[in-house]
Enzyme design. Structure first.
Site, PDB file in Angstrom:
ATOM      1  N   GLY A 354       0.828  -1.195   0.000  1.00 13.48           N
ATOM      2  CA  GLY A 354       0.000   0.000   0.000  1.00 13.48           C
ATOM      3  C   GLY A 354       0.864   1.247   0.000  1.00 13.48           C
ATOM      4  N   ASP A 471      -9.508   8.236   3.847  1.00 14.63           N
ATOM      5  CA  ASP A 471      -9.065   7.476   2.672  1.00 14.63           C
ATOM      6  C   ASP A 471     -10.024   6.335   2.356  1.00 14.63           C
ATOM      7  OD1 ASP A 471      -7.442   7.143   0.508  1.00 14.63           O
ATOM      8  OD2 ASP A 471      -5.920   5.964   1.567  1.00 14.63           O
TER       9      ASP A 471
END
Ligand SMILES: *[C@@H]1O[C@H](CO)[C@@H](O)[C@H](O)[C@H]1NC(C)=O
Ligand SMILES: *[C@@H]1O[C@H](CO)[C@@H](O)[C@H](O)[C@H]1NC(C)=O
Ligand SMILES: *[C@@H]1O[C@H](CO)[C@@H](O)[C@H](O)[C@H]1NC(C)=O
Ligand SMILES: *[C@@H]1O[C@H](CO)[C@@H](O)[C@H](O)[C@H]1NC(C)=O
Ligand SMILES: *[C@@H]1O[C@H](CO)[C@@H](O)[C@H](O)[C@H]1NC(C)=O
Ligand SMILES: *[C@@H]1O[C@H](CO)[C@@H](O)[C@H](O)[C@H]1NC(C)=O
Length: 632
Positions: A354, A471
């Site tokens: 990520g 997010d």
């Protein structure tokens, strides 16, 4: 009795005893001996008498301290005597001879004028052969010196007053069962025994030699008729002499016994001191040294590797724990535990990479619980306390639509977050990965949207603090075994207390999900979360990324759905993979909620509570205000 007389008698008796005592002596090793040493001669620690060491051109003498009275003063006859000794000559280089040594009877212990280099440490060039010397020597000569008429470089000789032997023979010993003499090498380094016997009656001097393992042979090597009365003085010293010439042997005497008028006591060969490592076995010694050094090298290498291993092991599992961390009730994993759980963070355990770090699958060694470990590099020491505080707070968040944070671990420059493991991975794979054979049904998609909405509502309103996720996107929604959606990754979210102003920070989030006002104000709020959630809804229904590539043009998903709706063809945007298998009314409602949430005007967006009500049908959908210039 006259007391004076008795005293004299006592003294005489004592003197007699002492005198008698020195008529014979036996030394099995010289540790407790009464020797007079000069030159290089010395008694080694283990009791060897060393006459010469490896210093060149030196001599060494060792005499029995007490003089012998070998002569009957009334008739001038020399008494019988017998002596035996064990010697060894060790040469520096195998086969290179030294000077040898000699058993000596001399009127003085000093042998004052004796030269170091030659003459076995007995004479000098002027007094050699002089009858005034009164010296008897049995030489064990390892040098061929033609000046003295030597027969070879390995002989035994009887010398009277000089080095020109009156009798000499190659060093050899008589072997009884074959009746022959066998040659010996004096410089072999092996200990050898020598017997010297003088018979007063026969006037015969016998010299016998044999290796230490062979008992005294019956035939002497040398046997000479010799009247010693002219040689032996009234008082004589008995001892050994040796010198080193140009070569440097070491001469040793291991044991020695002597007796006047009788047979010298046999030496106890098993109790003699042992010789130092033989020079003769140079090769053996070298190989011993090589093996020893090899051993040492191996030992050092192993030690070094072990230390390196321990250090590496320590470094591998090193973690940082500070006192303030103990305040938090969050579970702290040991780094070692996580290292083992993830099999050393192996590539095959990698679940994904990520924006904040790599995520690994793991299994806790003891409980066998499956976990996901996210490694986040975090170099700043200042931010660490804040960061860990945040983690601690997050671990308090509990909702069935939030991925549970189980704990953390920390080492230098790195924080490891431990989450519950979600076996179906992230949602985006199901939406976009062409290799996924299964596609999500409409009811599954609806369930996921509801779940994420519920989780987000909890973050916004369900806890003591408002948590802005910051997010929200398909790749941050993880699916459990029943395909329930759980909101994960609070890595970017920041906490702020209810009522206080949202912190201003640089824009964070993922392109395509960022609300227009966020780029201007930089303030992440619950409204910006709602915007991203709206985009997420459209993403799930349409099966398309928020920014689509069409004819090399970037096209916003929101705008595309908005236009389709305006053109009355809103149902054309749905994911083709659904195959039309859905409730038209439901899809339209969800798309409209999506458009409402991702409205460019903040005030037009509903709160998450309202979103839940809309989803549940408890609130009727308001008119969607016209999209302004906020979206292009
Ligand atoms: C030999 O002995 C002499 C006298 O004891 C000593 O000075 C010298 O250092 C010794 N040499 C060796 C090599 O041991
Ligand atoms: C010394 O010699 C004399 C004369 O021959 C003799 O009587 C005496 O016994 C000898 N002494 C010893 C100790 O043999
Ligand atoms: C040889 O030794 C004697 C004593 O034994 C001494 O008087 C003489 O000076 C020595 N000669 C040399 C050349 O050293
Ligand atoms: C012993 O050594 C001497 C001198 O080196 C030699 O002449 C003789 O042949 C040798 N004897 C034997 C049996 O080897
Ligand atoms: C010397 O050796 C001979 C044999 O060769 C022997 O008969 C004699 O007794 C020996 N003498 C001594 C004093 O050992
Ligand atoms: C010889 O020495 C060994 C070892 O020191 C000892 O055990 C043994 O009794 C001794 N033998 C004699 C006959 O003295």
């Amino acid at each position: 009795m006259n007391p004076k007389l008795s005293l004299v008698l006592v003294i005489c008796m004592l003197a007699g005893i002492t005198a008698k005592k020195y008529d014979e002596f036996t030394y099995n090793g010289f540790r407790r001996s009464e020797l007079y040493l000069d030159g290089m001669a010395e008694i080694t620690l283990n009791g060897l008498l060393r006459l010469t060491n490896t210093t060149r051109s030196q001599r060494g003498h060792a005499f029995h301290k007490v003089p012998l009275h070998l002569k009957n003063s009334s008739d001038g006859n020399v008494y019988s005597f017998s002596t035996c000794f064990v010697f060894a000559i060790l040469t520096e280089y195998p086969g290179v001879s030294g000077d040898g040594l000699a058993l000596v009877l001399s009127p003085t212990r000093e042998l004052a004028g004796a030269l170091p280099k030659q003459f076995l440490g007995l004479f000098n060039s002027t007094n050699d052969g002089n009858s005034a010397n009164h010296v008897l020597a049995i030489e064990l000569d390892t040098i061929l010196n033609v000046d003295f008429g030597d027969i070879n470089n390995n002989h035994v000789g009887i010398d009277v007053n000089g080095l020109r032997s009156i009798n000499a023979a190659t060093a050899s010993y008589f072997i009884e069962n074959i009746g022959e003499f066998k040659n010996l090498s004096l410089i072999s380094g092996e200990p050898m025994q020598v017997w010297v016997d003088y018979s007063n009656l026969e006037k015969k001097l016998n010299v016998t030699i044999s290796p230490i393992s062979v008992p005294k042979p019956s035939h002497p090597l040398l046997s000479s008729f010799i009247d010693l009365s002219s040689v032996i003085s009234d008082t004589m010293y008995i001892g050994f002499s040796a010198s080193t010439g140009s070569s440097v042997p070491s001469s040793y005497v291991l044991g020695w016994s002597f007796k006047m008028n009788g047979q010298a006591a046999a030496l106890n060969l098993s109790s003699l001191p042992s010789l130092p490592l033989k020079k003769k076995d140079g090769r053996k010694q070298t190989s011993l040294i090589i093996w020893l050094s090899l051993g040492i090298v191996v030992f050092i290498t192993i030690t070094a590797f072990s230390i390196a291993y321990i250090i590496r092991r320590k470094a591998r599992y090193a973690e940082v724990l500070e006192e303030w961390e103990l305040e938090h009730r969050t579970h702290r994993f040991s780094y070692k535990e996580l290292f083992k759980a993830t099999k050393g963070f192996r590539e095959e355990n990698l679940l994904g990479v990520g924006g904040f770090g790599r995520v690994y699958k793991g299994k806790l060694p003891t409980s066998k619980t499956e976990i996901a470990v996210k490694r986040i590099s975090h170099d700043s020491r200042q931010g660490m306390r804040e960061f860990v505080g945040e983690i601690a707070s997050h671990s308090q968040l509990r909702h069935r639509n939030l991925v549970q944070l189980l704990g953390y671990s920390r080492r230098k420059g790195e924080v490891l977050l431990v989450y519950e493991f979600m076996c179906n991975g992230s949602l985006d794979k199901f939406l976009y990965d062409a290799n996924k054979p299964t596609t999500l049904s409409w009811s599954q998609r609806l369930n996921i949207i509801r779940g994420v909405a519920s989780g987000l509502l909890y973050l916004h309103e369900g806890w003591v603090q408002i948590v802005v996720h910051r997010d929200i996107k398909a790749s941050n929604v993880l699916l459990d075994a029943e395909m329930n959606g759980k909101l994960g990754d609070f890595g970017l979210s920041r906490l702020y207390d209810h009522g206080s102003d949202p912190q201003i920070s640089h824009v964070e989030g993922t392109f395509g999900y960022i609300a227009p006002e966020l780029t201007k104000t930089g303030k992440a709020t619950t409204s910006t979360d709602v915007f991203a959630f709206g985009v997420f809804i459209l993403e799930v229904v349409c099966g398309r990324r928020p920014i689509m590539q069409q004819q090399s043009l970037d096209l916003h998903l929101v705008e595309w759905v908005w236009r389709s709706w305006k053109n009355g063809v809103i149902l054309e945007v749905t994911d083709a993979r659904l195959g039309g298998d859905y409730d038209l009314g439901e899809v339209e409602l969800i798309l409209k909620i999506g458009l409402l949430c991702s409205h460019p005007v903040v005030a037009s967006r509903p709160t998450m509570r309202q979103v839940m009500q809309l989803l549940d049908g408890d609130l009727s959908l308001p008119e969607i205000p016209k999209y302004g210039s906020g979206i292009s």
